[in-house]
Design a protein around this motif. Structure first.
Motif, PDB file in Angstrom:
ATOM      1  N   ALA A 204     -36.785  99.206 -83.699  1.00  0.00           N
ATOM      2  CA  ALA A 204     -37.754  97.494 -85.241  1.00  0.00           C
ATOM      3  C   ALA A 204     -37.890  99.074 -86.130  1.00  0.00           C
ATOM      4  N   GLU A 205     -38.474  99.612 -86.100  1.00  0.00           N
ATOM      5  CA  GLU A 205     -39.097 100.076 -87.244  1.00  0.00           C
ATOM      6  C   GLU A 205     -37.674 100.759 -88.140  1.00  0.00           C
TER       7      GLU A 205
ATOM      8  N   ASP B  45     -43.946  89.708 -82.402  1.00  0.00           N
ATOM      9  CA  ASP B  45     -42.798  89.613 -81.908  1.00  0.00           C
ATOM     10  C   ASP B  45     -42.315  90.232 -80.479  1.00  0.00           C
TER      11      ASP B  45
ATOM     12  N   ARG C 264     -43.871  95.451 -89.773  1.00  0.00           N
ATOM     13  CA  ARG C 264     -43.286  95.945 -88.790  1.00  0.00           C
ATOM     14  C   ARG C 264     -44.532  95.461 -88.120  1.00  0.00           C
TER      15      ARG C 264
ATOM     16  N   TYR D  29     -36.800  97.377 -89.767  1.00  0.00           N
ATOM     17  CA  TYR D  29     -37.803  97.298 -90.322  1.00  0.00           C
ATOM     18  C   TYR D  29     -37.042  97.907 -91.608  1.00  0.00           C
TER      19      TYR D  29
END
Length: 315
Positions: free
Chosen positions: A88-89, A35, A28, A92
């Motif tokens: 997002a972290e 992204d 990520r 992922y």
């Protein structure tokens, strides 16, 4: 123990969880800017080739990956390339852990069915994708909405966004477009693990000069990801368009995001009717650019972490 074996159920569960989580976290970090660019392109419903389609549009008009990058840097600054990075972290991190754990468990269940290795990989991969997508979907939706924000910040923080979505849209608001997510992940993860499972052993045993471009694990991950991503990309576009539906739809960076009602099939039909096939593939190039390093980093890191566990166990 071979690299292929490490993906199977013989690996201890805690090692799979740790390796999957670390690989997801690192991948990520590498692809975050790509992204954001991909999401911005996917949400753009107007076309530069047809001036009438974007006449009167208040939001930006992007053209290509590099044009989008320049536009974002000029108008929003470097930090905008990491919008949505916090959810997002977490996405992922959780997705990587759940994905590989579910793959391990599914492999153990189907290993006794005497299926071809490619079929076993497909079933196990698809099952892992469904579990991981369902478990992490609210984070995926938050990632998309943060990345879709322009200078007008709709959600100033993670906690505020959760409260705002729950208050105005209810629990269902966190699962907008999940049908497209499930429809996408089944063939994607199935194809990914099937292609990876058949390609990686061949690359390991072949005499191809791969050292200049990466390890067999990384190269196999890139090949599997590019092929799988291209097949399911239209569903990814549908998912992104549905994720930004709701009361804030017209406040995102693209001020003319259409209203889609009726689920995945009707959204797909609507995009085809209004924008043509090309509308379903906006952002594909940057999506592939993103998918390749992400999958390469994921699989390389996953294999290296498990190899380190194995090395430590022999000391």
């Amino acid at each position: 123990m071979s690299d292929t074996t490490r993906l199977k159920h013989e690996v201890p569960r805690h090692q799979v969880l740790i390796a999957g989580a670390i690989s997801g976290l690192l991948s990520r970090f590498v692809v975050a800017p790509l992204d954001v660019i991909k999401i911005r392109l996917q949400l753009q419903s107007h076309s530069l080739s047809d001036p009438l389609s974007h006449r009167g549009v208040i939001g930006p008009t992007y053209k290509g990956a590099f044009g989008t990058l320049k536009h974002i840097l000029r108008d929003e600054g470097v930090s905008a390339l990491w919008k949505g990075n916090v959810p997002a972290e977490f996405l992922y991190l959780m997705y990587g852990a759940v994905q590989f754990l579910a793959y391990r468990q599914a492999s153990a269940l189907v290993s006794g069915l005497d299926l071809p290795s490619s079929a076993t990989s497909f079933v196990s991969g698809a099952s892992a994708g469904i579990c991981a997508t369902t478990a992490t979907y609210p984070l995926d939706l938050l990632r998309t909405r943060f990345a879709a924000q322009g200078q007008d910040r709709i959600y100033p923080s993670i906690l505020r966004s959760v409260h705002q979505i729950y208050t105005s849209e209810g629990v269902g608001g966190f699962y907008r477009g999940i049908g497209a997510g499930i429809s996408q992940v089944v063939p994607y993860m199935g194809l990914f693990f099937a292609i990876y499972g058949s390609t990686q052993p061949y690359l390991v045993s072949s005499s191809l000069p791969l050292s200049s471009i990466g390890s067999p694990d990384a190269v196999a991950g890139v090949i599997a990801s590019v092929c799988s991503k291209t097949v399911v990309f239209p569903l990814d576009t549908v998912r992104k368009r549905l994720q930004v539906q709701g009361p804030e739809r017209m406040r995102y960076v693209h001020r003319n995001i259409p209203l889609y009602e009726g689920g995945v099939a009707k959204t797909l039909q609507n995009i085809l009717k209004v924008e043509g096939v090309r509308g379903l593939y906006r952002g594909l190039t940057v999506g592939l650019l993103k998918a390749a390093p992400a999958s390469a980093v994921t699989m390389w890191t996953y294999e290296r972490v498990l190899a380190e566990f194995e090395r430590c166990a022999t000391l």
